[in-house]
Design an enzyme around this catalytic site. Structure first.
Site, PDB file in Angstrom:
ATOM      1  N   TYR A  43     120.514   2.611  70.205  1.00  0.00           N
ATOM      2  CA  TYR A  43     120.203   3.850  69.495  1.00  0.00           C
ATOM      3  C   TYR A  43     121.403   4.759  69.251  1.00  0.00           C
ATOM      4  CZ  TYR A  43     115.334   2.815  69.029  1.00  0.00           C
ATOM      5  OH  TYR A  43     114.151   2.230  68.632  1.00  0.00           O
ATOM      6  N   SER A  84     114.201  -5.097  69.469  1.00  0.00           N
ATOM      7  CA  SER A  84     113.953  -4.549  70.795  1.00  0.00           C
ATOM      8  C   SER A  84     114.344  -3.081  70.853  1.00  0.00           C
ATOM      9  CB  SER A  84     114.772  -5.321  71.841  1.00  0.00           C
ATOM     10  OG  SER A  84     114.555  -6.708  71.724  1.00  0.00           O
ATOM     11  N   LYS A  85     113.619  -2.328  71.653  1.00  0.00           N
ATOM     12  CA  LYS A  85     113.958  -0.924  71.856  1.00  0.00           C
ATOM     13  C   LYS A  85     114.917  -0.819  73.036  1.00  0.00           C
ATOM     14  CE  LYS A  85     110.999   2.404  71.051  1.00  0.00           C
ATOM     15  NZ  LYS A  85     111.486   2.966  69.782  1.00  0.00           N
ATOM     16  N   ILE A  86     116.129  -1.275  72.803  1.00  0.00           N
ATOM     17  CA  ILE A  86     117.184  -1.243  73.816  1.00  0.00           C
ATOM     18  C   ILE A  86     117.918   0.093  73.704  1.00  0.00           C
ATOM     19  CG2 ILE A  86     119.327  -2.325  74.594  1.00  0.00           C
ATOM     20  CD1 ILE A  86     118.252  -4.960  73.380  1.00  0.00           C
TER      21      ILE A  86
END
Length: 326
Positions: A185, A179-181
């Site tokens: 990052y 997931s691009k949570i």
């Protein structure tokens, strides 16, 4: 270095390493269903997402063809992943995919953009300040603006210098790696800053077993004896550009293995390249002060680059299904 804005539509931003920063602001950002002037797109300092990284995002690009028509590349696939990230993150997006896709198209038109980068973001707003966000409002923004190649034009044409990071890629038992949570990052931020501080363009991260995982925001590929090898999706994000690379390779009769590989296999590869929406197809000419191949973008890398450039700019009819005309 940094530069001082000369107009109301320039950001005080800088070139860090070989990355291209935002230089020109657009006039509007789509914010919770309304088009808001760039400077008025604000949130409260006690927003949960700001304190804990409780948000999700996507990176999308639009390109123009030879007739200056703009096309958004894989719009549907990006919003599908956006909603998948929301599901994993327990974030209930208060809009449908169709509504956000339309808002994206309308935003590009309103800002009179052609070639641009698009950033949808959903984040938990203010209310509860504890770890549990409770019933805090979910905010949605979509920004679109002109943005150059992430790792620089020189990186695209000549290749970048990379180093193996001292920071491992986050493990599947600690983070949701598919997931691009937003909060995920920080792992990439640490690795990226370390690489830049040491004079490199990008960091390459290992998984918990010591195999090559990915870059800080890109999938990675090596080429040996005419075969592409890339890390399986078990430890990396399922890149949409990655899917494009696999399709291009298949259509051009290039064999691909989804298989883990070690850093020494990386060093002795004939070619190495990265892919991502922001980075597009970026060659790697050197890793840890070891020249890759002859130190120049290789034959297969350039083929993938050219094919990718043609398809995103609507020059290859086979891939029209991936384009949404603005």
């Amino acid at each position: 270095f940094f530069f001082t804005p000369k107009t109301a539509y320039e950001i005080s931003a800088c070139l860090v390493g070989s990355e291209m920063c935002i230089r020109d602001r657009s006039k509007y950002i789509w914010f919770n269903g309304k088009f808001v002037p760039w400077d008025n797109a604000k949130t409260h300092v006690l927003s949960h997402g700001l304190h804990y990284g409780s948000g999700i995002f996507e990176g999308i690009r639009a390109y123009s063809d030879k007739d200056k028509n703009a096309y958004i590349f894989r719009l549907h696939d990006h919003y599908k992943r956006f909603f998948d990230s929301a599901k994993v993150s327990l974030i209930k997006v208060p809009y449908s995919k169709k509504q956000l896709e339309k808002a994206t198209i309308d935003l590009i038109k309103k800002n009179k953009l052609k070639d641009c980068y698009i950033r949808p973001l959903a984040f938990i707003g203010d209310g509860s300040i504890g770890i549990n966000p409770g019933k805090n409002r979910i905010n949605i923004i979509i920004a679109a603006f002109e943005w150059g190649t992430y790792l620089g034009k020189n990186g695209i044409s000549k290749g970048i210098r990379a180093k193996i990071s001292s920071f491992s890629r986050m493990g599947v038992n600690s983070f949701m790696t598919k997931s691009k949570i937003s909060g995920n990052y920080i792992n990439s931020v640490f690795a990226k800053r370390e690489a830049i501080d040491l004079g490199y363009d990008e960091a390459l991260m290992l998984d918990n077993d010591g195999y090559i995982s990915e870059g800080t925001g890109e999938n990675i590929y090596i080429v040996r004896n005419g075969t592409i090898k890339t890390t399986p999706i078990t430890t990396v994000l399922e890149g949409i550009t990655r899917d494009c690379v696999l399709s291009i390779a298949s259509d051009n009769g290039i064999k691909v293995k989804e298989q883990r590989f070690t850093r020494d296999e990386l060093y002795i590869a004939d070619e190495v390249f990265l892919s991502g929406t922001a980075a597009e197809i970026t060659p790697v000419r050197e890793v840890d002060n070891r020249k890759i191949g002859d130190g120049k973008p290789g034959k297969i890398t350039k083929l993938i680059q050219n094919e990718y450039s043609n398809l995103v700019k609507a020059s290859n009819k086979k891939y029209y299904k991936w384009l949404t005309k603005v």
